[in-house]
Design a protein around this motif. Structure first.
Motif, mmCIF file in Angstrom:
data_model
loop_
_atom_site.group_PDB
_atom_site.id
_atom_site.type_symbol
_atom_site.label_atom_id
_atom_site.label_comp_id
_atom_site.label_asym_id
_atom_site.label_seq_id
_atom_site.Cartn_x
_atom_site.Cartn_y
_atom_site.Cartn_z
ATOM 1 N N VAL A 85 87.489 32.442 -33.493
ATOM 2 C CA VAL A 85 87.832 33.787 -33.968
ATOM 3 C C VAL A 85 86.817 34.810 -33.477
ATOM 4 C CG1 VAL A 85 88.070 35.219 -36.038
ATOM 5 C CG2 VAL A 85 89.122 32.953 -35.960
ATOM 6 N N CYS A 145 94.086 33.510 -42.701
ATOM 7 C CA CYS A 145 94.607 32.291 -42.074
ATOM 8 C C CYS A 145 94.493 31.096 -43.013
ATOM 9 C CB CYS A 145 93.856 32.007 -40.772
ATOM 10 S SG CYS A 145 94.233 33.178 -39.438
ATOM 11 N N GLU A 146 93.418 31.030 -43.801
ATOM 12 C CA GLU A 146 93.275 29.939 -44.772
ATOM 13 C C GLU A 146 94.387 29.993 -45.808
ATOM 14 O OE1 GLU A 146 89.340 30.469 -46.233
ATOM 15 O OE2 GLU A 146 88.394 29.449 -44.536
ATOM 16 N N LEU A 148 97.355 31.210 -45.381
ATOM 17 C CA LEU A 148 98.614 30.838 -44.732
ATOM 18 C C LEU A 148 98.693 29.331 -44.488
ATOM 19 C CD1 LEU A 148 98.816 33.770 -42.163
ATOM 20 C CD2 LEU A 148 100.291 33.452 -44.161
ATOM 21 N N TYR A 149 97.603 28.734 -44.003
ATOM 22 C CA TYR A 149 97.697 27.311 -43.667
ATOM 23 C C TYR A 149 97.744 26.446 -44.922
ATOM 24 C CZ TYR A 149 93.382 24.492 -44.197
ATOM 25 O OH TYR A 149 92.372 23.699 -44.671
ATOM 26 N N ARG A 216 98.011 33.676 -32.726
ATOM 27 C CA ARG A 216 96.608 33.462 -33.080
ATOM 28 C C ARG A 216 96.469 32.993 -34.528
ATOM 29 N NH1 ARG A 216 92.823 37.824 -29.745
ATOM 30 N NH2 ARG A 216 93.157 36.788 -27.711
ATOM 31 N N TYR A 217 97.307 33.479 -35.409
ATOM 32 C CA TYR A 217 97.322 32.941 -36.769
ATOM 33 C C TYR A 217 97.678 31.451 -36.730
ATOM 34 C CZ TYR A 217 97.387 37.753 -38.651
ATOM 35 O OH TYR A 217 97.083 39.059 -38.983
ATOM 36 N N VAL A 220 94.748 29.279 -35.415
ATOM 37 C CA VAL A 220 93.704 29.017 -36.411
ATOM 38 C C VAL A 220 94.188 27.959 -37.407
ATOM 39 C CG1 VAL A 220 92.383 30.008 -38.314
ATOM 40 C CG2 VAL A 220 92.597 31.252 -36.169
ATOM 41 N N ALA A 221 95.448 28.066 -37.823
ATOM 42 C CA ALA A 221 96.002 27.056 -38.739
ATOM 43 C C ALA A 221 95.970 25.675 -38.105
ATOM 44 C CB ALA A 221 97.427 27.442 -39.131
ATOM 45 N N ARG A 224 92.414 24.362 -38.064
ATOM 46 C CA ARG A 224 91.931 24.032 -39.401
ATOM 47 C C ARG A 224 92.618 22.787 -39.976
ATOM 48 N NH1 ARG A 224 87.618 25.808 -42.028
ATOM 49 N NH2 ARG A 224 88.128 28.023 -41.894
#
Length: 322
Positions: A85, A145-146, A148-149, A216-217, A220-221, A224
């Motif tokens: 990021v 992002c956290e 969302l994932y 990009r979201y 990151v998911a 993670r």
């Protein structure tokens, strides 16, 4: 304006705001104590003896064999997310230079994960000259992002094992619908499809969201997710060491909710510990002990990793201009 002047100009948080995490913690532990006393009384034992019996029954060397590699793996995954990021939105920073930033922030995160992210923003501002608001934007992006994932994996877990989960999980599809619906509006706003002349999106604190597309979201998911999937395995096996049988698919549905609770700013992750007992109400003592040692070992072991990097982080921070 210098940092010292800025700090003097910033008003102190009101007393209620500083006291609220401690009040929530006291309420959580008082509720847990009441549940444990009730369970112990049904067995004709004191709460102290009952809890000691739970701890004595655990194979701690096997538990450590699970938790130490998992905590180290989480640190590497977490550092990779921060590195990715920061390199997208702020500055080119080698992965190895992110390690002391992320590790040192774990020490501050003992009380509040979000303060730890703020410390990373300060470090990158001093070390790499990135404007503080723009680094803060990247930390906010990671937080979104956290959300969302975790929502995605909670929905996957519910879809696979909804019948095995407590009845409270019937809300998961509705919560997911709200989260992903809000996310669609969020992306549309920052793409300029909604309110194209809005000045709000031009603020520095929103820089990452202006530049981030949906991929990009998702990236990151994806970065993670290995940490969560590893946690599913580790927490399921660790729970069995505490005498509570659980399946991997059941834990896939439970853990995202637990990790949401762990983000609540309470000392010793009191909210997360309480949620374990809420979700497994028939095993009060086991779940209280499990939640306490799992979450606190995790944060303190990560803080120990931070101690190994602290001297380097401090040296680089003091050597930085400004």
């Amino acid at each position: 304006m210098t940092d010292a002047v800025a700090n003097r100009a910033r008003p102190a948080p009101p007393l209620w705001q500083r006291a609220l995490p401690w009040i929530v913690t006291l309420v959580c532990f008082a509720w847990l104590a009441r549940r444990i006393h009730g369970a112990a009384a049904r067995e004709g034992m004191s709460a102290h003896a009952y809890l000691l019996g739970v701890f004595a029954s655990v194979s701690w060397h096997r538990w450590l064999a699970l938790m130490i590699p998992y905590s180290a793996f989480f640190f590497l995954v977490d550092s990779t997310v921060v590195w990715r990021v920061v390199n997208w939105f702020n500055a080119r920073v080698p992965w190895r230079e992110i390690l002391p930033i992320r590790a040192s922030a774990y020490i501050i995160s003992i009380l509040n994960e979000q303060i730890g992210k703020g410390a990373m923003a300060l470090y990158l501002n001093r070390r790499n000259g990135v404007p503080g608001w723009e680094v803060g934007s990247s930390m906010l992006f990671i937080m979104v992002c956290e959300l969302l994932y975790l929502t995605f994996w909670a929905l996957v877990g519910y879809a696979i094992a909804g019948d095995e989960l407590p009845h409270q999980f019937r809300l998961v599809p509705w919560i997911a619908l709200g989260v992903f619906g809000a996310f669609a509006v969020w992306v549309a706003y920052f793409r300029g499809w909604i309110a194209p002349h809005s000045a709000l999106r031009q603020r520095p604190i929103l820089k990452a969201f202006r530049e981030a597309g949906p991929l990009r979201y998702a990236a990151v998911a994806a970065l993670r997710s290995p940490a969560l999937l590893a946690a599913v395995i580790v927490y399921t096996l660790a729970l069995r060491l505490f005498g509570v049988d659980a399946t991997f698919v059941q834990m896939l549905g439970v853990l995202p909710v637990i990790f949401f609770a762990a983000a609540v700013p309470t000392p010793m992750r009191a909210a997360a510990i309480t949620i374990w007992v809420v979700l497994f109400p028939e095993r009060e003592a086991q779940m209280s002990a499990f939640g306490f040692v799992m979450h606190n070992f995790f944060i303190f072991f990560n803080a120990t990793i931070g101690l190994f990097f602290l001297r380097r982080a401090r040296r680089e921070l003091l050597a930085a201009p400004g």
